[in-house]
Design a protein around this motif. Structure first.
Motif, PDB file in Angstrom:
ATOM      1  N   GLY A  22       0.774  -1.230   0.000  1.00 19.02           N
ATOM      2  CA  GLY A  22       0.000   0.000   0.000  1.00 19.02           C
ATOM      3  C   GLY A  22       0.807   1.283   0.000  1.00 19.02           C
ATOM      4  N   MET A  23       2.132   1.156  -0.070  1.00 17.46           N
ATOM      5  CA  MET A  23       2.960   2.359  -0.081  1.00 17.46           C
ATOM      6  C   MET A  23       3.220   2.801  -1.512  1.00 17.46           C
ATOM      7  SD  MET A  23       5.639   1.848   3.001  1.00 17.46           S
ATOM      8  CE  MET A  23       5.074   1.337   4.621  1.00 17.46           C
ATOM      9  N   VAL A  24       3.495   4.090  -1.678  1.00 17.34           N
ATOM     10  CA  VAL A  24       3.851   4.634  -2.979  1.00 17.34           C
ATOM     11  C   VAL A  24       5.197   5.323  -2.839  1.00 17.34           C
ATOM     12  CG1 VAL A  24       1.472   4.922  -3.741  1.00 17.34           C
ATOM     13  CG2 VAL A  24       2.628   6.806  -2.568  1.00 17.34           C
ATOM     14  N   PHE A  25       5.865   5.528  -3.958  1.00 15.52           N
ATOM     15  CA  PHE A  25       7.170   6.185  -3.906  1.00 15.52           C
ATOM     16  C   PHE A  25       7.226   7.235  -4.992  1.00 15.52           C
ATOM     17  CE2 PHE A  25       7.891   2.657  -6.813  1.00 15.52           C
ATOM     18  CZ  PHE A  25       7.304   1.613  -6.142  1.00 15.52           C
ATOM     19  N   ARG A  26       7.856   8.339  -4.657  1.00 17.61           N
ATOM     20  CA  ARG A  26       7.975   9.459  -5.578  1.00 17.61           C
ATOM     21  C   ARG A  26       9.395   9.972  -5.559  1.00 17.61           C
ATOM     22  NH1 ARG A  26       2.760  12.094  -2.960  1.00 17.61           N
ATOM     23  NH2 ARG A  26       1.187  10.827  -3.977  1.00 17.61           N
ATOM     24  N   CYS A  27       9.905  10.259  -6.748  1.00 19.00           N
ATOM     25  CA  CYS A  27      11.225  10.875  -6.848  1.00 19.00           C
ATOM     26  C   CYS A  27      11.028  12.376  -6.994  1.00 19.00           C
ATOM     27  CB  CYS A  27      11.980  10.321  -8.045  1.00 19.00           C
ATOM     28  SG  CYS A  27      12.387   8.583  -7.852  1.00 19.00           S
ATOM     29  N   ASP A  30      14.421  17.182  -8.103  1.00 19.71           N
ATOM     30  CA  ASP A  30      15.884  17.343  -8.104  1.00 19.71           C
ATOM     31  C   ASP A  30      16.598  16.052  -8.508  1.00 19.71           C
ATOM     32  OD1 ASP A  30      15.711  15.664  -5.868  1.00 19.71           O
ATOM     33  OD2 ASP A  30      16.444  17.178  -4.450  1.00 19.71           O
ATOM     34  N   LYS A  31      15.834  14.960  -8.652  1.00 19.21           N
ATOM     35  CA  LYS A  31      16.372  13.641  -9.044  1.00 19.21           C
ATOM     36  C   LYS A  31      17.416  13.139  -8.053  1.00 19.21           C
ATOM     37  CE  LYS A  31      15.446  14.039 -13.996  1.00 19.21           C
ATOM     38  NZ  LYS A  31      14.893  15.374 -14.110  1.00 19.21           N
ATOM     39  N   LYS A  32      17.371  13.617  -6.817  1.00 20.29           N
ATOM     40  CA  LYS A  32      18.337  13.189  -5.811  1.00 20.29           C
ATOM     41  C   LYS A  32      17.665  12.589  -4.583  1.00 20.29           C
ATOM     42  CE  LYS A  32      21.730  16.656  -7.140  1.00 20.29           C
ATOM     43  NZ  LYS A  32      22.447  17.872  -6.740  1.00 20.29           N
ATOM     44  N   THR A  33      16.352  12.683  -4.501  1.00 18.88           N
ATOM     45  CA  THR A  33      15.645  12.236  -3.310  1.00 18.88           C
ATOM     46  C   THR A  33      14.424  11.412  -3.701  1.00 18.88           C
ATOM     47  OG1 THR A  33      16.295  14.297  -2.239  1.00 18.88           O
ATOM     48  CG2 THR A  33      14.582  13.016  -1.153  1.00 18.88           C
ATOM     49  N   MET A  34      14.222  10.306  -3.001  1.00 20.70           N
ATOM     50  CA  MET A  34      13.032   9.492  -3.200  1.00 20.70           C
ATOM     51  C   MET A  34      12.283   9.410  -1.880  1.00 20.70           C
ATOM     52  SD  MET A  34      12.563   5.550  -4.481  1.00 20.70           S
ATOM     53  CE  MET A  34      13.659   4.950  -3.216  1.00 20.70           C
ATOM     54  N   ARG A  35      10.978   9.595  -1.947  1.00 17.67           N
ATOM     55  CA  ARG A  35      10.137   9.511  -0.758  1.00 17.67           C
ATOM     56  C   ARG A  35       9.239   8.286  -0.871  1.00 17.67           C
ATOM     57  NH1 ARG A  35      10.436  14.270   1.975  1.00 17.67           N
ATOM     58  NH2 ARG A  35      11.490  15.910   0.809  1.00 17.67           N
ATOM     59  N   ILE A  36       9.182   7.499   0.195  1.00 15.07           N
ATOM     60  CA  ILE A  36       8.282   6.358   0.270  1.00 15.07           C
ATOM     61  C   ILE A  36       7.167   6.778   1.206  1.00 15.07           C
ATOM     62  CG2 ILE A  36       8.039   3.933   0.927  1.00 15.07           C
ATOM     63  CD1 ILE A  36      11.074   3.681   0.231  1.00 15.07           C
ATOM     64  N   MET A  37       5.931   6.746   0.693  1.00 13.41           N
ATOM     65  CA  MET A  37       4.805   7.324   1.402  1.00 13.41           C
ATOM     66  C   MET A  37       3.692   6.317   1.630  1.00 13.41           C
ATOM     67  SD  MET A  37       4.743  10.824  -0.844  1.00 13.41           S
ATOM     68  CE  MET A  37       3.849  11.786   0.368  1.00 13.41           C
ATOM     69  N   VAL A  41       1.661  10.311   3.791  1.00 15.09           N
ATOM     70  CA  VAL A  41       2.643  10.656   4.820  1.00 15.09           C
ATOM     71  C   VAL A  41       3.974  10.009   4.437  1.00 15.09           C
ATOM     72  CG1 VAL A  41       3.274  10.424   7.257  1.00 15.09           C
ATOM     73  CG2 VAL A  41       0.876  10.789   6.612  1.00 15.09           C
ATOM     74  N   THR A  42       5.052  10.790   4.424  1.00 10.08           N
ATOM     75  CA  THR A  42       6.375  10.254   4.113  1.00 10.08           C
ATOM     76  C   THR A  42       6.855   9.395   5.272  1.00 10.08           C
ATOM     77  OG1 THR A  42       6.919  12.162   2.742  1.00 10.08           O
ATOM     78  CG2 THR A  42       8.771  10.840   3.550  1.00 10.08           C
ATOM     79  N   VAL A  43       7.153   8.124   4.987  1.00  8.27           N
ATOM     80  CA  VAL A  43       7.625   7.222   6.032  1.00  8.27           C
ATOM     81  C   VAL A  43       9.105   6.901   5.891  1.00  8.27           C
ATOM     82  CG1 VAL A  43       5.372   6.211   6.520  1.00  8.27           C
ATOM     83  CG2 VAL A  43       6.797   5.192   4.752  1.00  8.27           C
ATOM     84  N   MET A  44       9.652   7.075   4.686  1.00  8.51           N
ATOM     85  CA  MET A  44      11.071   6.848   4.458  1.00  8.51           C
ATOM     86  C   MET A  44      11.550   7.813   3.384  1.00  8.51           C
ATOM     87  SD  MET A  44      11.586   2.707   4.427  1.00  8.51           S
ATOM     88  CE  MET A  44       9.942   2.144   3.985  1.00  8.51           C
ATOM     89  N   ILE A  45      12.812   8.234   3.503  1.00  7.13           N
ATOM     90  CA  ILE A  45      13.417   9.096   2.498  1.00  7.13           C
ATOM     91  C   ILE A  45      14.746   8.477   2.105  1.00  7.13           C
ATOM     92  CG2 ILE A  45      14.429  11.365   2.032  1.00  7.13           C
ATOM     93  CD1 ILE A  45      12.448  12.545   4.034  1.00  7.13           C
ATOM     94  N   ILE A  61      10.978   2.861  10.113  1.00  9.55           N
ATOM     95  CA  ILE A  61       9.811   3.452   9.471  1.00  9.55           C
ATOM     96  C   ILE A  61       9.061   4.274  10.518  1.00  9.55           C
ATOM     97  CG2 ILE A  61       7.613   2.995   8.317  1.00  9.55           C
ATOM     98  CD1 ILE A  61       8.848   0.430   7.219  1.00  9.55           C
ATOM     99  N   ALA A  62       8.839   5.525  10.216  1.00  4.82           N
ATOM    100  CA  ALA A  62       8.144   6.404  11.165  1.00  4.82           C
ATOM    101  C   ALA A  62       6.731   5.928  11.406  1.00  4.82           C
ATOM    102  CB  ALA A  62       8.123   7.836  10.613  1.00  4.82           C
ATOM    103  N   GLY A  63       6.287   6.012  12.633  1.00  8.67           N
ATOM    104  CA  GLY A  63       4.908   5.686  12.960  1.00  8.67           C
ATOM    105  C   GLY A  63       4.584   4.217  12.963  1.00  8.67           C
TER     106      GLY A  63
END
Length: 64
Positions: A22-27, A30-37, A41-45, A61-63
Motif C-alpha cells: 500500500g505504499m507509494v514512492f515518488r522521486c 531534483d532527481k536526488k531524493t526518493m520519498r516512500i509514502m 505521509v512520508t515514512v522513508m526518504i 519506518i516512522a509511525g
C-alpha cells in the motif's frame, strides 16, 4: 551471494513489496531524493548515490 558488497543485502528494500503493502514512492524533481509514502505521509526518504542507488536516511519506518 556476491562478496562485492558485503552486508549490502540487509540494506536493500524491495519497492515492489512496499507497493504491494500500500505504499507509494515518488522521486523529487531534483532527481536526488526518493520519498516512500503511506496515506500521503512520508515514512522513508532515500538519497541518491553516485551509483544511482537510493540510500535510506535513518533506519526505521516512522509511525510503525
Amino acid at each position: 551471494g556476491s562478496q562485492a558488497c558485503p552486508g549490502l543485502r540487509r540494506n536493500l528494500i524491495s519497492l515492489g513489496v512496499l507497493h504491494d503493502g500500500g505504499m507509494v514512492f515518488r522521486c523529487d524533481r531534483d532527481k536526488k531524493t526518493m520519498r516512500i509514502m503511506e496515506d500521503e505521509v512520508t515514512v522513508m526518504i532515500g538519497g541518491r548515490t553516485a551509483s544511482h542507488l537510493y540510500k535510506l536516511q535513518g533506519s526505521t519506518i516512522a509511525g510503525g
